[in-house]
Scaffold this active site. Structure first.
Site, mmCIF file in Angstrom:
data_model
loop_
_atom_site.group_PDB
_atom_site.id
_atom_site.type_symbol
_atom_site.label_atom_id
_atom_site.label_comp_id
_atom_site.label_asym_id
_atom_site.label_seq_id
_atom_site.Cartn_x
_atom_site.Cartn_y
_atom_site.Cartn_z
ATOM 1 N N ASP A 123 -15.707 -3.156 0.211
ATOM 2 C CA ASP A 123 -15.070 -2.766 1.470
ATOM 3 C C ASP A 123 -16.180 -2.397 2.436
ATOM 4 O OD1 ASP A 123 -12.618 -2.958 0.070
ATOM 5 O OD2 ASP A 123 -12.966 -0.963 -0.761
ATOM 6 N N ASP A 171 0.872 -1.183 0.000
ATOM 7 C CA ASP A 171 0.000 0.000 0.000
ATOM 8 C C ASP A 171 0.902 1.224 0.000
ATOM 9 O OD1 ASP A 171 -1.746 -2.075 0.590
ATOM 10 O OD2 ASP A 171 -2.858 -0.959 2.083
HETATM 11 O O1 LIG Z 1 -7.634 -0.893 -1.456
HETATM 12 C C1 LIG Z 1 -7.996 0.292 -1.309
HETATM 13 O O2 LIG Z 1 -8.468 0.956 -2.255
HETATM 14 C C2 LIG Z 1 -7.881 0.970 0.046
HETATM 15 C C3 LIG Z 1 -8.436 2.230 0.204
HETATM 16 C C4 LIG Z 1 -8.322 2.857 1.443
HETATM 17 C C5 LIG Z 1 -7.683 2.259 2.505
HETATM 18 C C6 LIG Z 1 -7.116 0.979 2.337
HETATM 19 C C7 LIG Z 1 -7.212 0.343 1.110
HETATM 20 N N1 LIG Z 1 -6.685 -0.903 0.919
HETATM 21 C C8 LIG Z 1 -6.014 -1.644 1.932
HETATM 22 C C9 LIG Z 1 -5.641 -2.986 1.474
HETATM 23 O O3 LIG Z 1 -5.951 -3.465 0.405
HETATM 24 C C10 LIG Z 1 -4.742 -3.784 2.417
HETATM 25 O O4 LIG Z 1 -3.519 -3.935 1.774
HETATM 26 C C11 LIG Z 1 -5.283 -5.131 2.693
HETATM 27 O O5 LIG Z 1 -6.608 -5.066 3.137
HETATM 28 C C12 LIG Z 1 -4.381 -5.882 3.711
HETATM 29 O O6 LIG Z 1 -4.888 -5.841 5.041
HETATM 30 P P1 LIG Z 1 -4.051 -6.436 6.290
HETATM 31 O O7 LIG Z 1 -3.600 -7.827 5.931
HETATM 32 O O8 LIG Z 1 -5.019 -6.428 7.451
HETATM 33 O O9 LIG Z 1 -2.879 -5.521 6.517
#
Ligand SMILES: O=C(O)c1ccccc1NCC(=O)[C@H](O)[C@H](O)COP(=O)(O)O
EC number: 5.3.1.16
Length: 241
Positions: free
Chosen positions: A130, A11
């Site tokens: 989401d 990210d």
């Molecule tokens: O994916 C998006 O567009 C987004 C927008 C705003 C905040 C977060 C976003 N994505 C986050 C992710 O895709 C994380 O990488 C993913 O959920 C991993 O989660 P974790 O394993 O709990 O760190």
């Protein structure tokens, strides 16, 4: 039975690889160069990279050049997410050579456009669902955007190829995935589902892998890898069939 795909996450905020808690802007922990992180996951055996432009998602700018550089440097499949909401941002994302993109906000705010690009680009388009409870969130997860199951029903009819399902309450918290949510979404669609948010352990990944027969195809893993709860090699081994 096919094995669970793993998608390590990078990210990107302000040029850095970060993890947020509950996706909240300002909760960043920084983990350095996105390219180095992506190359590390690739070297560890990843077949996929989940790459998110958080600035584009939040509307605080974008990391488009860097996202393109990282995607082009990968020999593995890349799923791009964050701020893909119109023809120009979709064209820029697809021009990186990524395997597919996730549309989030657009699926809530411009459903006609999303139906059009689903028809045009098929499985290059996934929709990110989401949720907080069963309410969808858009604009970097800051605004409510309707009911999960009503939206899912609409997208199923429009031919959406795949869903990436995130429980925002779990995201970046290392509290374990929302298995009930994943089961419920799988029951409401015959399309593959990618799980996201909350993975904390190899047992969490094994629990998600048990949902493969229901339709879960993959799991995104972010914080757990950066926090070194386990290595990607261990994770791939844990879900190998
Ligand atoms: O994916 C998006 O567009 C987004 C927008 C705003 C905040 C977060 C976003 N994505 C986050 C992710 O895709 C994380 O990488 C993913 O959920 C991993 O989660 P974790 O394993 O709990 O760190």
């Amino acid at each position: 039975m096919s094995k669970l795909e793993l998608l390590p996450a990078v990210d990107v905020r302000d040029g850095q690889a970060v993890r947020l808690v509950h996706g909240e802007s300002g909760s960043e922990t920084s983990y350095g160069s996105p390219l180095e992180a992506a190359l590390a996951w690739q070297s560890a055996g990843a077949e996929w990279l989940h790459l998110v432009d958080l600035d584009a998602a939040f509307g605080t700018g974008d990391n488009r050049a860097l996202i393109s550089e990282v995607t082009r440097a990968m020999d593995i499949k890349v799923e791009l997410s964050g701020g893909i909401r119109d023809d120009a941002s979709l064209a820029a994302a697809l021009a990186t050579g990524c395997t597919r993109v996730n549309l989030g906000t657009a699926a809530l705010e411009t459903p006609e456009w999303v139906a059009k690009v689903i028809a045009e680009f098929g499985d290059k388009i996934a929709v990110g669902l989401d949720v907080r409870g069963t309410t969808l969130r858009g604009r970097g997860w800051t605004r409510d955007g309707g009911d999960l199951y009503e939206t899912l029903e609409r997208l199923n009819k429009e031919g959406c190829a795949r869903y990436v399902v995130t429980d925002i309450a779990k995201d970046g918290t290392l509290q374990g995935p929302n298995l009930e949510l994943l089961r419920n979404v799988c029951a409401a669609t015959d399309r593959p589902v990618v799980a996201s948010g909350g993975v904390s352990s190899l047992d969490d990944l094994r629990a998600i892998a048990e949902l493969v027969p229901l339709g879960v195809e993959g799991s995104i893993v972010g914080k757990a890898l950066y926090a070194k709860a386990f290595t990607l090699e261990e994770a791939l081994e844990a879900v190998a069939q």
